[in-house]
Design a protein around this motif. Sequence first.
Motif, PDB file in Angstrom:
ATOM      1  N   GLY A   7       3.293 -10.434 -18.386  1.00 22.03           N
ATOM      2  CA  GLY A   7       2.311 -11.474 -18.628  1.00 22.03           C
ATOM      3  C   GLY A   7       2.201 -12.492 -17.518  1.00 22.03           C
ATOM      4  N   ARG A   8       2.457 -12.056 -16.279  1.00 23.45           N
ATOM      5  CA  ARG A   8       2.412 -12.973 -15.142  1.00 23.45           C
ATOM      6  C   ARG A   8       0.977 -13.170 -14.683  1.00 23.45           C
ATOM      7  NH1 ARG A   8       6.679 -11.683 -10.441  1.00 23.45           N
ATOM      8  NH2 ARG A   8       5.170 -13.006  -9.388  1.00 23.45           N
ATOM      9  N   ASP A   9       0.437 -14.365 -14.907  1.00 29.06           N
ATOM     10  CA  ASP A   9      -0.923 -14.669 -14.501  1.00 29.06           C
ATOM     11  C   ASP A   9      -1.040 -14.905 -13.003  1.00 29.06           C
ATOM     12  OD1 ASP A   9      -1.847 -14.499 -17.122  1.00 29.06           O
ATOM     13  OD2 ASP A   9      -1.425 -16.617 -17.531  1.00 29.06           O
ATOM     14  N   ASP A  10       0.111 -15.135 -12.329  1.00 31.24           N
ATOM     15  CA  ASP A  10       0.075 -15.377 -10.889  1.00 31.24           C
ATOM     16  C   ASP A  10      -0.044 -14.089 -10.096  1.00 31.24           C
ATOM     17  OD1 ASP A  10       2.731 -14.780 -11.796  1.00 31.24           O
ATOM     18  OD2 ASP A  10       3.464 -15.319  -9.808  1.00 31.24           O
ATOM     19  N   VAL A  11       0.065 -12.951 -10.748  1.00 33.28           N
ATOM     20  CA  VAL A  11      -0.041 -11.663 -10.067  1.00 33.28           C
ATOM     21  C   VAL A  11      -1.461 -11.127 -10.227  1.00 33.28           C
ATOM     22  CG1 VAL A  11       0.786  -9.287  -9.946  1.00 33.28           C
ATOM     23  CG2 VAL A  11       2.387 -11.144 -10.437  1.00 33.28           C
ATOM     24  N   VAL A  12      -2.207 -11.104  -9.131  1.00 30.70           N
ATOM     25  CA  VAL A  12      -3.592 -10.640  -9.190  1.00 30.70           C
ATOM     26  C   VAL A  12      -3.803  -9.402  -8.330  1.00 30.70           C
ATOM     27  CG1 VAL A  12      -4.501 -12.937  -9.674  1.00 30.70           C
ATOM     28  CG2 VAL A  12      -4.244 -12.211  -7.296  1.00 30.70           C
ATOM     29  N   ASP A  13      -2.760  -8.922  -7.689  1.00 28.69           N
ATOM     30  CA  ASP A  13      -2.875  -7.798  -6.764  1.00 28.69           C
ATOM     31  C   ASP A  13      -2.449  -6.517  -7.460  1.00 28.69           C
ATOM     32  OD1 ASP A  13      -2.986  -6.098  -4.620  1.00 28.69           O
ATOM     33  OD2 ASP A  13      -2.001  -7.483  -3.236  1.00 28.69           O
ATOM     34  N   ASP A  14      -3.367  -5.536  -7.526  1.00 22.59           N
ATOM     35  CA  ASP A  14      -3.006  -4.226  -8.079  1.00 22.59           C
ATOM     36  C   ASP A  14      -2.696  -3.227  -6.966  1.00 22.59           C
ATOM     37  OD1 ASP A  14      -5.499  -3.756  -7.036  1.00 22.59           O
ATOM     38  OD2 ASP A  14      -6.424  -3.164  -8.927  1.00 22.59           O
ATOM     39  N   TYR A  15      -2.645  -3.723  -5.714  1.00 20.98           N
ATOM     40  CA  TYR A  15      -2.327  -2.898  -4.550  1.00 20.98           C
ATOM     41  C   TYR A  15      -3.314  -1.754  -4.363  1.00 20.98           C
ATOM     42  CZ  TYR A  15       1.819  -5.753  -4.578  1.00 20.98           C
ATOM     43  OH  TYR A  15       2.658  -6.839  -4.560  1.00 20.98           O
ATOM     44  N   LYS A  16      -4.552  -1.989  -4.784  1.00 18.43           N
ATOM     45  CA  LYS A  16      -5.671  -1.119  -4.452  1.00 18.43           C
ATOM     46  C   LYS A  16      -6.597  -1.955  -3.582  1.00 18.43           C
ATOM     47  CE  LYS A  16      -5.443   1.252  -8.940  1.00 18.43           C
ATOM     48  NZ  LYS A  16      -6.179   1.529 -10.216  1.00 18.43           N
ATOM     49  N   PHE A  17      -6.881  -1.492  -2.373  1.00 15.67           N
ATOM     50  CA  PHE A  17      -7.596  -2.353  -1.452  1.00 15.67           C
ATOM     51  C   PHE A  17      -8.327  -1.537  -0.400  1.00 15.67           C
ATOM     52  CE2 PHE A  17      -3.154  -1.856  -0.451  1.00 15.67           C
ATOM     53  CZ  PHE A  17      -3.150  -1.458   0.871  1.00 15.67           C
ATOM     54  N   SER A  18      -9.141  -2.220   0.392  1.00 19.56           N
ATOM     55  CA  SER A  18      -9.877  -1.601   1.486  1.00 19.56           C
ATOM     56  C   SER A  18      -9.469  -2.241   2.803  1.00 19.56           C
ATOM     57  CB  SER A  18     -11.392  -1.771   1.301  1.00 19.56           C
ATOM     58  OG  SER A  18     -11.829  -1.122   0.131  1.00 19.56           O
ATOM     59  N   VAL A  33       5.070  -2.001   0.874  1.00 21.98           N
ATOM     60  CA  VAL A  33       5.567  -3.030  -0.036  1.00 21.98           C
ATOM     61  C   VAL A  33       6.474  -2.436  -1.114  1.00 21.98           C
ATOM     62  CG1 VAL A  33       3.480  -2.853  -1.467  1.00 21.98           C
ATOM     63  CG2 VAL A  33       4.869  -4.926  -1.549  1.00 21.98           C
ATOM     64  N   PHE A  34       7.616  -3.061  -1.344  1.00 20.09           N
ATOM     65  CA  PHE A  34       8.600  -2.628  -2.340  1.00 20.09           C
ATOM     66  C   PHE A  34       9.116  -1.212  -2.083  1.00 20.09           C
ATOM     67  CE2 PHE A  34       5.880  -5.398  -5.295  1.00 20.09           C
ATOM     68  CZ  PHE A  34       6.559  -6.550  -4.941  1.00 20.09           C
ATOM     69  N   ARG A  35       8.830  -0.664  -0.902  1.00 27.38           N
ATOM     70  CA  ARG A  35       9.154   0.737  -0.580  1.00 27.38           C
ATOM     71  C   ARG A  35       8.433   1.692  -1.535  1.00 27.38           C
ATOM     72  NH1 ARG A  35       9.901  -2.163   2.812  1.00 27.38           N
ATOM     73  NH2 ARG A  35      11.714  -2.379   4.162  1.00 27.38           N
ATOM     74  N   SER A  36       7.185   1.357  -1.807  1.00 28.99           N
ATOM     75  CA  SER A  36       6.347   2.169  -2.694  1.00 28.99           C
ATOM     76  C   SER A  36       5.789   3.374  -1.959  1.00 28.99           C
ATOM     77  CB  SER A  36       5.187   1.312  -3.216  1.00 28.99           C
ATOM     78  OG  SER A  36       4.420   0.798  -2.129  1.00 28.99           O
ATOM     79  N   PHE A  37       5.170   4.286  -2.719  1.00 34.81           N
ATOM     80  CA  PHE A  37       4.348   5.351  -2.155  1.00 34.81           C
ATOM     81  C   PHE A  37       2.982   4.767  -1.802  1.00 34.81           C
ATOM     82  CE2 PHE A  37       6.973   7.704  -5.358  1.00 34.81           C
ATOM     83  CZ  PHE A  37       7.715   8.463  -4.465  1.00 34.81           C
ATOM     84  N   SER A  38       2.232   5.463  -0.957  1.00 39.06           N
ATOM     85  CA  SER A  38       0.865   5.027  -0.691  1.00 39.06           C
ATOM     86  C   SER A  38       0.005   6.201  -0.247  1.00 39.06           C
ATOM     87  CB  SER A  38       0.830   3.932   0.383  1.00 39.06           C
ATOM     88  OG  SER A  38       1.187   4.449   1.652  1.00 39.06           O
TER      89      SER A  38
END
Length: 205
Positions: A7-18, A33-38
């Motif tokens: 329920g974090r309202d300060d997080v608006v990034d879904d890491y989908k971008f152009s 970021v976070f050592r995620s896949f991409s």
Amino acid sequence: YQRRVRGRDDVVDDYKFSYFGPAGSFTPLHADVFRSFSWSVNLCGGKKWLLLWPGEEKKLAPGQWSLKEMGSNSLEEEKEGSSRLKKEDDSDSVIRYTIVHQGAGEGIFVPSGWWHQVLNTRHTISINHNWANMHCAQRMWDYLQRELGEVEREIRDIREVCSEGEWENQCQMVLRANIGWSFQEFREFVECNASREAAADHKTH
């Protein structure tokens, strides 16, 4: 996860971008970021990717490497399939890497923890997505621990005036400010994914 579960309202990034970039622009060496896949797909234009093999980044001095510092001319002259790149400060060290040329309409998958840098060879527009699951959880945990170590070193001057609990809370607060996550949130991320997988397995049986 952060918005839906915590329920974090300060997080608006879904890491989908152009990405929009002119020819010659580039992203310096980094791991996602976070050592995620991409994945990244070019809508138009072209990119040249340099991907270090896993573990090769440990041979590099922090903050010293980018396409410009490596020399774009020497990169352009690399032969197909080449996997040798000598460090300027140590001619005996060889860095293993892969070069990928990505054209319009083509996509690339970057595994968790692979360090890379990207040069736009033409005016380029791409769409991109970072995501994480249990397959990269160990790398994410290792990353969090390394970042916490950096936090502890940076604020070690206040260690003596803090109780044990105050010190741990302060370090976690700074860690969250730096990278967006704390240990508590990572634990909840793992528990959330584990419960979802368990529920999915239950449905299939």
